[in-house]
Write a protein that holds these residues in place. Structure first.
Motif, short mmCIF file in Angstrom:
data_model
loop_
_atom_site.label_atom_id
_atom_site.label_comp_id
_atom_site.label_asym_id
_atom_site.label_seq_id
_atom_site.Cartn_x
_atom_site.Cartn_y
_atom_site.Cartn_z
N LEU A 1 54.97 83.14 55.55
CA LEU A 1 53.32 83.48 54.83
C LEU A 1 53.17 82.13 54.06
N VAL A 2 54.64 81.78 53.74
CA VAL A 2 54.07 80.89 52.54
C VAL A 2 54.10 79.64 53.05
N VAL A 3 54.96 79.75 54.19
CA VAL A 3 54.72 77.99 54.79
C VAL A 3 53.62 77.90 55.08
N MET A 4 53.02 79.31 55.57
CA MET A 4 51.68 78.51 56.53
C MET A 4 50.71 78.27 56.37
N GLN A 5 50.19 78.99 54.96
CA GLN A 5 49.62 78.99 53.87
C GLN A 5 49.49 77.75 53.79
N TRP A 6 51.13 77.12 53.75
CA TRP A 6 51.10 75.90 52.53
C TRP A 6 50.33 74.35 53.38
N LEU A 7 50.66 74.88 54.97
CA LEU A 7 50.76 73.99 55.90
C LEU A 7 49.33 74.10 56.28
N ARG A 8 48.62 75.07 56.02
CA ARG A 8 46.84 75.38 55.96
C ARG A 8 46.27 74.55 55.04
N ASP A 9 46.96 74.45 53.53
CA ASP A 9 46.04 74.34 52.75
C ASP A 9 46.57 72.98 51.97
N HIS A 10 47.47 72.52 52.69
CA HIS A 10 48.02 71.05 52.11
C HIS A 10 46.98 70.30 52.15
N ALA A 11 47.07 69.39 50.80
CA ALA A 11 45.83 68.49 51.35
C ALA A 11 45.78 67.24 52.04
N GLU A 12 47.44 67.14 52.30
CA GLU A 12 47.63 65.72 53.42
C GLU A 12 47.33 66.29 54.86
N LEU A 13 48.18 67.11 55.19
CA LEU A 13 48.50 67.94 56.23
C LEU A 13 47.45 68.74 57.01
N GLN A 14 46.93 69.56 56.58
CA GLN A 14 45.84 70.11 56.62
C GLN A 14 45.49 71.01 58.14
#
Lengths: 410, 172
Positions: B38-51
């Motif tokens: 969950l934390v990795v997926m949320q980070w990948l979704r919300d990361h300003a660069e990756l999106q």
């Protein structure tokens, strides 16, 4: 975020049976002319207004993914036709691209160009069925007759190349099943030449028709952010104003070398989905022209990879060459064996992103095949679009999402 | 956006989390423990660069005889970079539970129901983890490798009682 929930049928039925709801829970389908297949909707109604709707799918589940595990890679192509039966070649393409990725196999230019041309014709054919049935659902009978007239020409082209009108199975791992016939190019030329005018005819009937506008403008609006969150793809997503098309984003089979635009809408309502698909008809015609021109300049014969470990040799070679005979025998009795690993490929099918995930265990049969079926995932957006609308709009919404239930249930 | 940038960024944010990095066929596939899904997926979704805002596909695979037996495969897509990322999570046979992504990506709803229905992988905190393709009273999960593929005896009047008595199909 709460409006993006997708209720299950039990969640609506159970409280109604206990008498806890003021509203009325009604069953629509599975056999209903407007559900475009065997789709059951449990509709929670307040008068004529839809409070909530729960789609119930699975009536056409045929276990295609399980069956594929018992077929060789080449034989499994046939099953992919049966999912989205309005766009068999797009499914073929998604599957063979995944297997080709596993095999790291090169496909000749001529085969790739023929694939582009035929998938674009598939898109036209599929959009014509959508247009005809959508208009029919909203009581415009004549569009249906016109759309099926042109679709007939496309089915004739498919019959010409593959011998089958709908279940073509024409794309094979490594290229095509057989070479394009001699009268293929003139037949397609005739179709494309007349088709531009036909699109104008459909537009004359609908685009400015007050009855059509009344039923479609502002109905079922969805924003781009909600559409992405719900996994909506294809024309449904592009109608919200974002140009996300796999042919442009991650080009495959050489789409980057074709000149075409990605039509987008503005408001994400039914009317915009209509406009986007009509514009896609014109773009597909444009791509098909370019592919046709390239095919005319290519010598015939090079329709499948020359790697004999993947594609069988032509029949005339078998009678002369011992090696060819062995290859033929090995391929049809055992099949080829991709290396251990997994691969995912996605194409832009008429309905959206069609993905194939394949796991190989090194045997001639796939260990696991999974299809990201666009119809299945697009259908999740139906409750969000339908809440607060009239029951009659629900009929229009199903048609505008354009689901094929064979693909939803697989 | 190339694969290497994604790996470097992810590794910097979550050290010792990527248990496998696979770049075959040019596609990036990362394996992570299910606790950090969950934390990795949320980070990948919300990361300003990756999106990686689009969850393209969710599916499961049954590797019978291997531990962990089940694997859930996610395909994320970034509309910013037109880049696809595959995330894999293992789930053991004794406890085939994976956290549900419906809170982050509403599109996971039906796809997780399908994986549950056909493979028996459970998704914790899913709003309605019910069967979706098979009938509600179906016994077992057909895509599991220990479920045989069909070959049923054809029922006629003279043998239907014997056959139907053993058949696990819907009964009133």
């Amino acid at each position: 975020m709460s409006t993006l929930t997708i209720p299950s049928p039990h969640e609506l039925i159970a409280p109604a049976q206990r008498g806890e709801r003021e509203s009325m829970v009604l069953n629509m389908g599975p056999h209903h002319p407007s559900t475009h297949g065997v789709l059951r909707l449990v509709v929670d109604l307040d008068g004529e207004t839809v409070v909530d709707v729960a789609p119930d799918v699975g009536f056409l589940h045929t276990g295609i993914e399980k069956t594929m595990e018992s077929k060789t890679y080449q034989k499994a192509v046939v099953l992919t036709d049966r999912m989205d039966y309005l766009a068999p070649l797009s499914n073929n393409l998604s599957y063979v691209l995944a297997v080709e990725k596993l095999l790291e196999c090169e496909v000749p230019e001529r085969a790739q160009t023929a694939r582009v041309l035929l998938t674009e014709l598939t898109r036209i054919g599929s959009h014509l069925v959508w247009l005809g049935t959508h208009a029919l659902d909203l009581a415009a009978m004549s569009v249906f007759l016109y759309a099926f007239r042109e679709r007939e020409q496309i089915l004739d082209i498919f019959e010409l190349v593959s011998g089958a009108r709908m279940m073509t199975s024409y794309f094979r791992v490594g290229g095509l099943a057989y070479d394009l016939p001699a009268d293929f190019i003139p037949t397609v030329q005739v179709f494309l030449d007349t088709f531009g005018q036909r699109i104008d005819e459909y537009e004359d009937l609908l685009t400015n028709n007050p009855l059509w506008l009344e039923r479609t403008v502002g109905v079922g609006t969805i924003t781009a952010a909600d559409a992405i969150a719900l996994g909506l793809t294809g024309a449904n997503l592009r109608a919200t104003g974002v140009p996300y098309d796999m042919r442009k984003m991650v080009p495959y089979i050489g789409y980057e070398t074709y000149d075409f635009d990605v039509p987008v809408g503005k408001n994400g309502d039914i009317y915009d989905r209509y406009l986007v698909r009509i514009a896609e008809l014109r773009q597909s015609r444009k791509i098909a022209y370019q592919a046709l021109e390239r095919l005319q300049q290519m010598p015939s014969g090079d329709y499948v990879t020359r790697d004999r470990k993947i594609a069988p040799p032509p029949k005339h070679e078998i009678t002369h060459s011992m090696e060819s005979l062995i290859h033929h025998f090995k391929l049809w009795t055992e099949g080829f064996k991709p290396p251990v690993g997994d691969a995912y490929s996605a194409v832009e099918s008429p309905r959206g992103i069609h993905g194939t995930y394949i796991v190989s265990d090194g045997s001639p049969k796939p260990y696991r095949v999974h299809f990201r079926a666009p119809s299945f995932i697009n259908l999740q957006a139906l409750p969000h679009m339908a809440r607060g609308r009239y029951l009659a709009d629900l009929v229009a919404l199903i048609a505008s999402i354009d689901p094929v239930l064979g693909e939803v249930d697989r | 956006m190339d694969n290497q940038t994604v790996v470097v960024l992810t590794q910097a944010a979550f050290p010792n989390t990527l248990t496998e990095i696979d770049e075959r066929h040019g596609d990036l596939k990362l394996r992570i423990p299910r606790e950090s899904l969950l934390v990795v997926m949320q980070w990948l979704r919300d990361h300003a660069e990756l999106q990686y805002t689009f969850l393209e596909s969710v599916t499961g695979v049954d590797y019978l005889g291997r531990e962990p037996r089940f694997e859930v495969v996610y395909h994320l897509f970034s509309f910013r970079h037109f880049h696809r990322l595959c995330i894999k999570v293992g789930a053991p046979e004794a406890d085939p539970v994976v956290p549900s992504l419906t809170g982050l990506f509403p599109t996971a709803n039906w796809q997780e129901r399908e994986a549950y229905d056909l493979l028996g992988i459970e998704f914790s905190d899913h709003p309605a983890l019910q069967r979706i393709l098979m009938p509600d009273d179906w016994i077992g999960h057909p895509l599991r490798k220990d479920v045989p593929l069909g070959y049923e005896e054809v029922a006629f009047t003279f043998n239907q009682d014997r056959i139907y008595a053993h058949k696990p199909f819907a009964k009133e």
